[in-house]
Enzyme design. Structure first.
Site, short mmCIF file in Angstrom:
data_model
loop_
_atom_site.label_atom_id
_atom_site.label_comp_id
_atom_site.label_asym_id
_atom_site.label_seq_id
_atom_site.Cartn_x
_atom_site.Cartn_y
_atom_site.Cartn_z
N ASP A 280 0.82 -1.21 0.00
CA ASP A 280 0.00 0.00 0.00
C ASP A 280 0.86 1.27 0.00
O ASP A 280 0.33 2.37 -0.10
CB ASP A 280 -0.92 0.01 1.23
CG ASP A 280 -1.93 -1.13 1.19
OD1 ASP A 280 -2.55 -1.33 0.13
OD2 ASP A 280 -2.08 -1.83 2.21
N ASP A 281 2.17 1.09 0.12
CA ASP A 281 3.07 2.23 0.17
C ASP A 281 3.27 2.80 -1.24
O ASP A 281 3.71 2.11 -2.16
CB ASP A 281 4.42 1.78 0.74
CG ASP A 281 5.33 2.96 1.05
OD1 ASP A 281 5.41 3.33 2.22
OD2 ASP A 281 5.95 3.49 0.12
#
Length: 214
Positions: free
Chosen positions: A167-168
């Site tokens: 999700d980064d």
């Protein structure tokens, strides 16, 4: 009692990881050669409760703003290097709000403290014995604590070597730049792509964070 899960992020392990990733293809080999040895730094002495509270304090803020808010919070407890969960919960919430926390962030911080008192947030010794997936499931059950926050805890506090925070934004954009893609992969695509980097996904993320901008 289960054994402590080994956390091998030693220089030797970094070299092994870099060699493994370099062997994947020319793009990885070129990038790793340009960056040089992995210099990932961790803070393994922090208790999970403290690490999570600090992460929430800095969430979605520039470092200086996070430093200021956390500094004001710590100033409320001059006799402690960091307040215990009981100390934090015994403090008037409005006094804590005045440190600069939003209502939502303070609710999350106090929820983490309550969960630590109840044993949902493990102490460091217990956390070291728990697998990544168990910690992620357990800690993301807390209000305001997302998967990314727990993954940062796994990477920086528990020194886990096979974490890829899909999700980064930096990880996905980094991979897009590594491969010259017009569009960065989605989190789901990134998770599938990253399976080939196991058991060195933490080091892979470190190198992806260091791709130059377009």
């Amino acid at each position: 009692m289960s054994e402590t899960i080994a956390a091998d992020l030693s220089p030797g392990a970094y070299r092994q990881a870099a060699a493994f990733l370099s062997a994947l293809d020319e793009d990885w080999a070129r990038h790793i050669a340009a960056i040089g040895p992995c210099r990932h730094e961790t803070k393994p002495a922090r208790e999970p409760y403290e690490a999570l509270v600090r992460a929430i304090a800095y969430q979605q803020l520039h470092a200086k703003a996070g430093d200021a808010i956390l500094g004001r919070l710590l100033a409320l407890y001059p006799d402690a290097s960091f307040p215990t969960p009981v100390q934090l919960l015994a403090t008037d919430p409005e006094t804590q709000r005045a440190c600069g926390f939003s209502a939502a962030k303070l609710a999350t911080v106090r929820g983490i403290a309550q969960a630590a008192v109840e044993g949902v947030v493990p102490d460091l010794d217990e956390a070291k014995r728990l697998p990544d997936a168990v910690l992620i499931e357990r800690l993301t059950s807390l209000r305001g604590v997302g998967r990314w926050t727990v993954e940062m805890f796994l990477i920086y506090s528990l020194e886990r070597s096979d974490i890829l925070p899909v999700d980064d934004f930096g990880v996905r954009e980094g991979y897009g730049r590594l491969k010259g893609l017009a569009k960065a992969p989605t989190p789901r695509q990134m998770r599938e792509i990253g399976e080939a980097w196991s058991p060195f996904r933490t080091v892979a993320a470190w190198y992806l964070w260091r791709l130059p901008g377009r």
